[in-house]
Structures are given as structure tokens and as C-alpha cells.
Design a protein around this motif. Structure first.
Motif, PDB file in Angstrom:
ATOM      1  N   ALA A   1       0.917  -1.451  -0.331  1.00 44.27           N
ATOM      2  CA  ALA A   1      -0.261  -0.053  -0.369  1.00 44.27           C
ATOM      3  C   ALA A   1       0.763   1.550  -0.244  1.00 44.27           C
ATOM      4  O   ALA A   1       0.490   2.580   0.422  1.00 44.27           O
ATOM      5  CB  ALA A   1      -1.063  -0.384   1.660  1.00 44.27           C
ATOM      6  N   SER A   2       2.563   0.970  -0.141  1.00 44.83           N
ATOM      7  CA  SER A   2       3.249   2.069  -0.377  1.00 44.83           C
ATOM      8  C   SER A   2       3.557   2.254   1.153  1.00 44.83           C
ATOM      9  O   SER A   2       3.239   2.107   2.177  1.00 44.83           O
ATOM     10  CB  SER A   2       2.736   3.752  -0.728  1.00 44.83           C
ATOM     11  N   VAL A   3       5.136   3.127   1.148  1.00 49.81           N
ATOM     12  CA  VAL A   3       5.894   3.505   2.133  1.00 49.81           C
ATOM     13  C   VAL A   3       5.113   3.999   3.249  1.00 49.81           C
ATOM     14  O   VAL A   3       4.813   3.961   4.865  1.00 49.81           O
ATOM     15  CB  VAL A   3       6.626   4.160   1.964  1.00 49.81           C
ATOM     16  N   THR A   4       3.948   5.299   2.816  1.00 48.28           N
ATOM     17  CA  THR A   4       2.889   5.821   3.827  1.00 48.28           C
ATOM     18  C   THR A   4       2.140   5.120   4.295  1.00 48.28           C
ATOM     19  O   THR A   4       1.911   5.797   5.386  1.00 48.28           O
ATOM     20  CB  THR A   4       2.521   7.172   3.263  1.00 48.28           C
ATOM     21  N   LYS A   5       1.678   3.851   3.580  1.00 44.67           N
ATOM     22  CA  LYS A   5       0.386   3.566   4.107  1.00 44.67           C
ATOM     23  C   LYS A   5       0.835   2.343   4.851  1.00 44.67           C
ATOM     24  O   LYS A   5      -0.760   2.137   5.461  1.00 44.67           O
ATOM     25  CB  LYS A   5      -0.327   3.504   2.414  1.00 44.67           C
ATOM     26  N   THR A   6       1.438   0.958   4.392  1.00 43.42           N
ATOM     27  CA  THR A   6       1.542  -0.007   4.713  1.00 43.42           C
ATOM     28  C   THR A   6       1.624  -0.197   6.457  1.00 43.42           C
ATOM     29  O   THR A   6       1.105  -0.696   6.636  1.00 43.42           O
ATOM     30  CB  THR A   6       2.696  -0.947   3.972  1.00 43.42           C
ATOM     31  N   PRO A   7       2.762   1.146   6.565  1.00 38.24           N
ATOM     32  CA  PRO A   7       3.245   1.016   8.251  1.00 38.24           C
ATOM     33  C   PRO A   7       1.827   1.554   8.695  1.00 38.24           C
ATOM     34  O   PRO A   7       1.388   0.800   9.729  1.00 38.24           O
ATOM     35  CB  PRO A   7       3.839   2.074   8.790  1.00 38.24           C
ATOM     36  N   ILE A   8       0.626   1.961   8.343  1.00 38.12           N
ATOM     37  CA  ILE A   8      -0.259   2.607   8.945  1.00 38.12           C
ATOM     38  C   ILE A   8      -1.632   1.702   9.722  1.00 38.12           C
ATOM     39  O   ILE A   8      -1.915   1.458  10.121  1.00 38.12           O
ATOM     40  CB  ILE A   8      -1.224   3.451   8.205  1.00 38.12           C
ATOM     41  N   LEU A   9      -1.367   0.598   7.980  1.00 32.00           N
ATOM     42  CA  LEU A   9      -2.638  -0.417   7.851  1.00 32.00           C
ATOM     43  C   LEU A   9      -2.179  -1.606   9.004  1.00 32.00           C
ATOM     44  O   LEU A   9      -3.180  -2.388   8.986  1.00 32.00           O
ATOM     45  CB  LEU A   9      -2.573  -0.586   6.492  1.00 32.00           C
ATOM     46  N   LEU A  10      -1.376  -1.451   9.091  1.00 26.79           N
ATOM     47  CA  LEU A  10      -0.497  -2.788   9.641  1.00 26.79           C
ATOM     48  C   LEU A  10      -0.849  -2.951  11.154  1.00 26.79           C
ATOM     49  O   LEU A  10      -1.592  -3.591  11.969  1.00 26.79           O
ATOM     50  CB  LEU A  10       1.369  -2.969  10.153  1.00 26.79           C
TER      51      LEU A  10
END
Ligand SMILES: Cc1cc2nc3c(=O)[nH]c(=O)nc-3n(C[C@H](O)[C@H](O)[C@H](O)COP(=O)(O)OP(=O)(O)OC[C@H]3O[C@@H](n4cnc5c(N)ncnc54)[C@H](O)[C@@H]3O)c2cc1C
Ligand code: SF4
Length: 501
Positions: free
Chosen positions: A255-264
Motif C-alpha cells: 500500500a506504499s511507504v506511508t500507508k503500509t505501516p498505518i494499515l499494519l
């Protein structure tokens, strides 16, 4: 072959062997590899499907229709620099410049030494994947006819300064040099993944679920079982039906660098390293003004580059054509003075430096679940950045520019060749420079120590082995070259490993 998009009403349920969240560089490479391996794949993408015929004609339209939240994400720190990413099927590959750079060998060495991942085995696998991707996505160089004035001038500067540059390798099929890469290639010359890998996944029995931002990955007993969310209308932003896409075998998140961590994090996966090691190439452009007409908006959007100073100064030099509207947002002033400046647009070329910055930032979850990116360029990187500005300025004067516009705060509108020393004395303070972050790394990095990383070297989230991170967030270091080819190579490698390769 199926495509599901925004609906209202009853919950939509889909089942697949693998679910891939995000359809950009990483997601599409992973998805097509899994589909070729015989798996049924569902790609779940936050943004809409757009055919090239529907791409906007203007940069403004590009921001409205293709970019994530109108490009409103900025760094929070000493400077507020835009962080640019797309939101549509094909992800940022639709709006990028299609530059394909093979992962340098030193990257895998650094990963092995510092993080216990990578090394020769990963290098071989990624390069093998890149071989194939280069063939399939027609990696080639712009022809003389498609080069345009800005790239031609850069080649001249290169010749005079010995920059050892070259025409860029790009994912293009007979680029006609329309200079419109940043708002999508209506001529279908750029090989963004919505034109090739994603349709192939569908032809192989896969499903694309678009306008479907995933809100959570459902993890039960240490296994990723499904992704859930609600459709969002691409124009009105109205929420539609709920969706659930179940994964029989696994979930790939890209989901991209800014979105993947947020989703996890939203899914209850919060290792200590999540959101850390955010890195980027802050890029900044300088306009050169020439006696002759350059028509920078004609020709390959980015057609020339030099990596001569990648290792000594940490700088990559590139051309970048921008349309008149974006030049208007970069030139100072308003009203009549701005109009007067814009009269010179046909005589200017903009070239950029991308700084291989070591500074690390952090991504955290902000209000409404949106990312906040804390990032302040440190002094040693600002020194590199300033050297990069000087190198670009020298290029313009070597090519015959009469004056340049640097955008550095406090500088006059234009400076001449005798004023180059001013750049060397420019303050080492981030907010004095205009920069953009489009090459991003980290946030869910791989490593052999679960205390300092989020995934192992197969991209598998520690403790959730069937959840794989397959985008730029997995890279533990800034690689110092354009990232798409490395992301695609890594995502392919991780998918091959999941298939048992
Ligand atoms: C203007 C510009 C020019 C560039 N030029 C180049 C270039 O020429 N060469 C190069 O190598 N690199 C270039 N880059 C960088 C490159 O495009 C990116 O590094 C690359 O696309 C990142 O791949 P990714 O898979 O990590 O993310 P992306 O390609 O950004 O894809 C992520 C996708 O995930 C989707 N998504 C996000 N959240 C969710 C969610 N919750 N649920 C479902 N989907 C979600 C997004 O909508 C997006 O489609 C450029 C970038 C920009 C902005
Ligand atoms: S320069 Fe124009 S023709 Fe070439 S790839 Fe970009 S948008 Fe397409």
C-alpha cells in the motif's frame, strides 16, 4: 476476468488464494507472479480504475483524479515538503516518469552487513526478475525524435562537464515525447502496470477490487485471513458497501511507504520497528533560462541522468520537464509579475538533483487514520543537498543558460554564472529550499532481528508468516537510485518464495 468497484448496499464478499493490497509497483509485480504460478489473486486497491483515454489533460486534473488526497501529505519537521504518491489502479507507476534503474550491487551488500538480509542470493533473484521485467515492460531509451530541447541541452552540459550521464532507461514502448508522464501517458507508451501486469492477473482468473481502501487485515491465530473495508466513491468520497476479501493462502500488502505501516498498525500488528527508518530522496529543481526556445514541455519527461556523483556526493542528476501550471506554482510572485516571468517559460529547462539522504524519519498514525511523516533533513544531508544544487546550476551554465532560478529562499529571482558562490553559502536549513519527496523507503523494514525490523528477508511479517510486505516500505536503507525497479524485483522475489520457489 472480473473487476468490482464502488457499490452501495449489501456487503461484497470475495475469496481468493492470495489477496494483494495496493496495485502499484510492488503490488502488481507480486500479483502477476502469483497469478502466473497458478494462484487465484484478488487485488484490492484504494483508488479507481482509469483508462488512458480518461487521464486528465492538466497537472491540476492529475492531482484531482490520480494523486493521493490531492498530494496534500507533507513532511512534518523543519520544512513542509510534499510527499507525492498516486491513488489509482497501477499506483504511482501511472504518474511517474518510468525510469528503470537496476538495483546496484552495493545495496544488497549494505543490507547483508547492516541488517542480516540480502546478500548475493537476494541480488541474483532480484536481478533475474529485473531481466524479465525489462523485457516485458520494454525498457528502452528515448529516440532522438522524442528527446526534446531540455534533454538535448542536458546531454550538451554532460559532454562539456564530463558527467558520464546517459539517456535514461525507461519502461516505454516508443515514447513519442509528449512530456506528460506526470499526469499519465494518454498515448499508452509508458508501461505503467495498469496496462500490462494488472490486466494479465485478470486474464488469469484474478479479480481487481477498486475504490476499496482496506481498513484492516484480519489476523487470526497468527494467520492473515482476510482484508476488510468500505468502498469509497472516487469523486464524492461517499462511503459505499462494506467489503471482505478472504485469503485462503496469504495476504501481500503493498500500500506504499506511508500507508503500509498505518494499515499494519490498524490491524493490531505493531512491532517496535513499525513506522521507523522512513527515508527519501529529497529532490529539488533549478530552472535555466536560455536565449533559444527550449520548450521543456515537449520531449521525454525525464530523458537524461547521471550517477557520477552517487557515491562521492550522494547525488543523482536528472532532467525533469514540468508543465506550465507547475512552473507557475514554482515561480515566485503573483499577478502581473508572475505573468511576466511565465512569458519566459518557453526558454527555460528544469533539471533536478535527487539527494541520497541518510536522515531517518518516522511514520505515525494521525487523525482519521492518515499518516503523519516526521522528517527533518539533517546537516550532513543538507550539505549534500546543497552540493547537488551547485551541480545542477553548473550544468545549466555549461549548456549556455544566461541565468538560473534556484528557488532558494532569500535569493534574487535570477542569478548569473558569476553568482555560483552564493549557492555554496546558502544556509543549511531545510525550509530555505523547495523540495519534493517522491522516492520513499522504509517504515516496515526487513531484517533478521525482530526487535529492529518488521519482516524477515522473505518479506514475511514476523509472527504472521502468511502476511508479506511487498512494497518500498520493506527496504531497510535508502538505495540511492530510482526505486521502482528494485520494488518490482523484490516483490517478484517474495512472491516466488511464497510459491515455493
Ligand atoms: C511523480 C513521481 C515520479 C516518479 N518517477 C519515478 C521513476 O521514473 N522511476 C522510479 O523508479 N521511481 C519513480 N517514482 C517513485 C515510484 O513511482 C515509487 O517508488 C513506486 O511506485 C512505489 O511503489 P509502491 O508499490 O511502494 O507504491 P505505489 O506505487 O504508490 O502503490 C501503492 C498503491 O497502494 C494503494 N493503497 C494505499 N493504501 C491502500 C489501502 N489502505 N487499501 C488499498 N490500496 C491502498 C494506493 O492507492 C496505490 O495505488 C516516482 C514517483 C513520483 C510520485
Ligand atoms: S513522455 Fe509522453 S509519450 Fe513518452 S512515456 Fe511520457 S507521457 Fe508517454
Amino acid at each position: 476476468m472480473s473487476h468490482l468497484s464502488y457499490v452501495e448496499g449489501a456487503k461484497v464478499e470475495v475469496e481468493a488464494d492470495y489477496v494483494v493490497v495496493g496495485s502499484g509497483a510492488g503490488g502488481s509485480a507480486a500479483a502477476v507472479t502469483l497469478a502466473r504460478g497458478g494462484e487465484r489473486v484478488a487485488i484490492v486497491e484504494a483508488g479507481p480504475w482509469r483508462d488512458p483515454e480518461d487521464y486528465p489533460y492538466s497537472a491540476y486534473g492529475g492531482m484531482r483524479d490520480m494523486m493521493d488526497d490531492w498530494n496534500s501529505l507533507v513532511t512534518m519537521g523543519r520544512a513542509t515538503w510534499p510527499i507525492v504518491q498516486a491513488r489509482l489502479v497501477g499506483g504511482t507507476t501511472v504518474v511517474n516518469s518510468a525510469i528503470a534503474v537496476r538495483t546496484p550491487g552495493d545495496v544488497f551488500e549494505t543490507w547483508r552487513e547492516k541488517f542480516g538480509v540480502g546478500g548475493p542470493a537476494m541480488a541474483d533473484a532480484v536481478w533475474r526478475a529485473q531481466d524479465r521485467i525489462e523485457r516485458e515492460l520494454f525498457v528502452s531509451r528515448a529516440s532522438d525524435a522524442a528527446l526534446g530541447g531540455s534533454n538535448r541541452l542536458a546531454l550538451l552540459a554532460d559532454q562539456r562537464l564530463g558527467l558520464e550521464g546517459h539517456r535514461m532507461d525507461r519502461y516505454i514502448k516508443d515514447c513519442v515525447g509528449s512530456g506528460q508522464c506526470l499526469q499519465g501517458c494518454r498515448d499508452k507508451r509508458k508501461q505503467s502496470t495498469n496496462l500490462n501486469y494488472i490486466p494479465e492477473v485478470m486474464q488469469r482468473g484474478g479479480t481487481v477490487v477498486s475504490c476499496a481502501p482496506v481498513e484492516k487485515i484480519v489476523v487470526e491465530r497468527g494467520r492473515a485471513e482476510a482484508v476488510v473495508g468500505r468502498f469509497v466513491h472516487p469523486v464524492t468520497r461517499k462511503k459505499g458497501a462494506a467489503f471482505e476479501v478472504r485469503a485462503k493462502k496469504g495476504v501481500f500488502i503493498a500500500a506504499s511507504v506511508t500507508k503500509t505501516p498505518i494499515l499494519l498498525a490498524a490491524s493490531g500488528i505493531k512491532p517496535k520497528a513499525l513506522g521507523t527508518r522512513f527515508m527519501a530522496h529529497p529532490g529539488s529543481g533549478i530552472f535555466g533560462f536560455y536565449d533559444e526556445i527550449v520548450d521543456t514541455n515537449v520531449g521525454a519527461t525525464q530523458g537524461w541522468a547521471s550517477v557520477k556523483h552517487r557515491l562521492d556526493h550522494g547525488i543523482k542528476l536528472e532532467t525533469l520537464s514540468i508543465p506550465l501550471e507547475l512552473a507557475a506554482s514554482r515561480f515566485p510572485g503573483g499577478g502581473r509579475p508572475l505573468m511576466e516571468r511565465l512569458r519566459e517559460y518557453r526558454h527555460c529547462a528544469m533539471w533536478i538533483q535527487a539527494c541520497w539522504a541518510e536522515t531517518q524519519g518516522k511514520i505515525v498514525r494521525g487523525p482519521g487514520g492518515k499518516p503523519i511523516v516526521r522528517y527533518s533533513l539533517e546537516k550532513r544531508d543538507l550539505e549534500r543537498f546543497r552540493v547537488g544544487m551547485r551541480l545542477v546550476a553548473e550544468m545549466h551554465f555549461a549548456a549556455g543558460a544566461k541565468a538560473i532560478y534556484t528557488g532558494i529562499h532569500g535569493f534574487p529571482w535570477k542569478i548569473g554564472p558569476d553568482d555560483l558562490h552564493l549557492i555554496d553559502q546558502a544556509p543549511l536549513e531545510a525550509r530555505n529550499y523547495i523540495a519534493v519527496l517522491s522516492h520513499l523507503f522504509g517504515g516496515a523494514v526487513m531484517g533478521n532481528d525482530p526487535k529492529t525490523s518488521v519482516t524477515d528477508e522473505r518479506g514475511r511479517v514476523h509472527d504472521v508468516p502468511n502476511l508479506v510486505v511487498a512494497d518500498a516500505s520493506v527496504m531497510p536503507s535508502n538505495i540511492g537510485v530510482n526505486p521502482q525497479h528494485t520494488i518490482m524485483g523484490l516483490a517478484t522475489h517474495f512472491a516466488e518464495l511464497a510459491l515455493g520457489g
